[in-house]
Design an enzyme around this catalytic site. Structure first.
Site, PDB file in Angstrom:
ATOM      1  N   ASP A  81       3.199 -15.741  13.890  1.00 55.99           N
ATOM      2  CA  ASP A  81       1.737 -15.724  13.966  1.00 55.99           C
ATOM      3  C   ASP A  81       1.154 -17.015  14.538  1.00 55.99           C
ATOM      4  O   ASP A  81       1.752 -18.082  14.469  1.00 55.99           O
ATOM      5  CB  ASP A  81       1.116 -15.432  12.599  1.00 55.99           C
ATOM      6  CG  ASP A  81       1.603 -16.380  11.500  1.00 55.99           C
ATOM      7  OD1 ASP A  81       2.757 -16.832  11.568  1.00 55.99           O
ATOM      8  OD2 ASP A  81       0.819 -16.662  10.572  1.00 55.99           O
ATOM      9  N   GLU A 139       3.068 -16.210   8.507  1.00 53.56           N
ATOM     10  CA  GLU A 139       3.451 -17.450   7.816  1.00 53.56           C
ATOM     11  C   GLU A 139       2.232 -18.283   7.464  1.00 53.56           C
ATOM     12  O   GLU A 139       2.225 -19.009   6.462  1.00 53.56           O
ATOM     13  CB  GLU A 139       4.415 -18.261   8.695  1.00 53.56           C
ATOM     14  CG  GLU A 139       5.059 -19.448   7.993  1.00 53.56           C
ATOM     15  CD  GLU A 139       4.184 -20.683   7.907  1.00 53.56           C
ATOM     16  OE1 GLU A 139       4.243 -21.401   6.894  1.00 53.56           O
ATOM     17  OE2 GLU A 139       3.414 -20.931   8.870  1.00 53.56           O
TER      18      GLU A 139
END
Length: 393
Positions: A81, A139
């Site tokens: 991400d 994350e």
């Protein structure tokens, strides 16, 4: 299979590594929205002949490379991400999406792990066991995507006996890595405090209960937890990051909401932080006549590197890079990483990969000008491939 033998192959892979990283950098996607990213990653893994599963933990991707023998596997993990951040670099491959940026190096992490997959796939007949490649969503969004990947069984089929993860850093030179035994990153827990008083006209404060005054008392009192209640040789952080309350300058505020974060390097201190907050806030509520509610979200645990696996890491990295290039990190970071959830389950090592750009001021993670030296990509790929072989053996 000689670990150092991956160095030349990794350098030959450099154009592909750079292309992958730049393509990923241009299409940053926020946590659990990584559809384009996942498709790119899955496409590369499929081309390499791996068994690929998508949609794990939402948008996660897992690739399994079978070795010459069955048995327990070794895993390599990358996070996918991006950040809700407006990029401010002059690179030609800058983010195509306003307000989104790979400002934490996850594009590089994915490229490095894809590179390790390519290196190992080319020599799969020599692998002493399977390798699992984990591309994880979310994350940056506590409580994070690792817990969902684990719940989906990414360490179970084949069973994984050890896992490695990395983070690029612009503060170490290319060709070096930083590691330490034990705690390398902190826990990250978040909290929301709601203070309820009673609204009245500002000219008659005695008829109300001022939530803003109680909030001020709470903020100051909370700081005494780290300063006076915890062991001073144990690092800890308690930060109130936001405060919202009040409606007008001549109205006593009836409600205040505050949010913040706590950090610790072990679960004992972590529990003491929450317990201390509840005790302090109860005291402030009693003294101020307010009602105070604490919503405490346990996020990422401390990230603890396994002692034996760290010894193996130092040996392999020393052989690949040179012993003087394997740096001992003097202190852990009070930043956090949900790779810690894997480290709770099995032996794990997380390390920093040097990515400094010469003669350029380094920028920290989450900075709009964060960038890396792409010369680190083949180094990281070769090292991860070497570590996987060594841990399998």
């Amino acid at each position: 299979m000689n670990a150092v033998s991956f160095r030349a192959a990794a350098e030959a892979l450099r154009p592909r590594l750079v292309a992958w990283r730049r393509q990923l950098h241009q299409c940053p996607e926020l946590g659990f929205e990584e559809k384009e990213t996942a498709a790119l990653v899955a496409g590369v893994l499929t081309e390499l002949g791996l068994q690929v599963r998508m949609g794990i933990g939402g948008t996660g991707v897992v690739g399994v490379l079978a070795g010459a023998k069955d048995g327990p596997a070794v895993a390599l993990r990358a996070d996918m991400d991006a950040l809700p951040l407006q990029e401010d670099t002059a690179v030609e491959f800058a983010s195509r999406y306003p307000g989104r940026m790979h400002g934490c190096g996850h594009d590089a992490h994915m490229a490095v792990v894809l590179g390790a997959a390519a290196l190992l796939a080319a020599r799969r007949q020599e692998l002493p066991g399977p390798v699992v490649f984990i591309f994880q969503p979310g994350e940056e969004m506590p409580p994070g995507g690792a817990r969902l990947m684990l719940a989906a069984g990414v360490l179970d089929n084949p069973p994984v006996k050890a896992i490695f993860g990395l983070h690029v850093t612009s503060y170490l030179p290319v060709g070096t890595v930083g590691v330490r035994r034990g705690a390398i990153m902190a826990s990250a827990d978040n909290f929301t405090i709601k203070i309820k008083g009673r609204t009245v006209h500002g000219a008659s404060p005695h008829l109300g209960v001022d939530a803003i005054v109680a909030a001020a008392q709470a903020i100051l009192a909370l700081q005494t937890i780290v300063a006076r209640r915890l062991d001073p040789v144990q690092p800890a952080v308690l930060t109130v990051g936001t405060i919202h309350g009040g409606e007008k300058e001549n109205i006593v505020a009836g409600q205040v909401t505050m949010t913040g974060t706590t950090r610790a390097l072990n679960n004992v201190i972590r529990k003491q932080l929450e317990a201390g907050m509840r005790q302090v806030l109860a005291g402030v509520a009693a003294a101020s006549g307010t009602a105070i509610d604490l919503d405490y979200l346990w996020g990422y645990p401390p990230l603890i590197n396994d002692e034996k696996l760290t010894t193996l890491f130092r040996r392999v990295a020393g052989a690949v890079l040179g012993p003087d290039k394997v740096l001992e990190l003097a202190n852990p970071s009070l930043g956090a990483e949900d790779f810690a959830r894997y480290a709770e389950k099995l032996p794990a090592v997380y390390f920093n990969l040097g990515a400094a750009i010469p003669d350029v001021e380094p920028h920290p993670w989450h900075h709009p000008q964060f960038n890396i030296n792409e010369d680190c990509l083949p180094i990281g790929a070769g090292l991860l491939a070497s570590l996987a072989v060594a841990a399998l053996g």
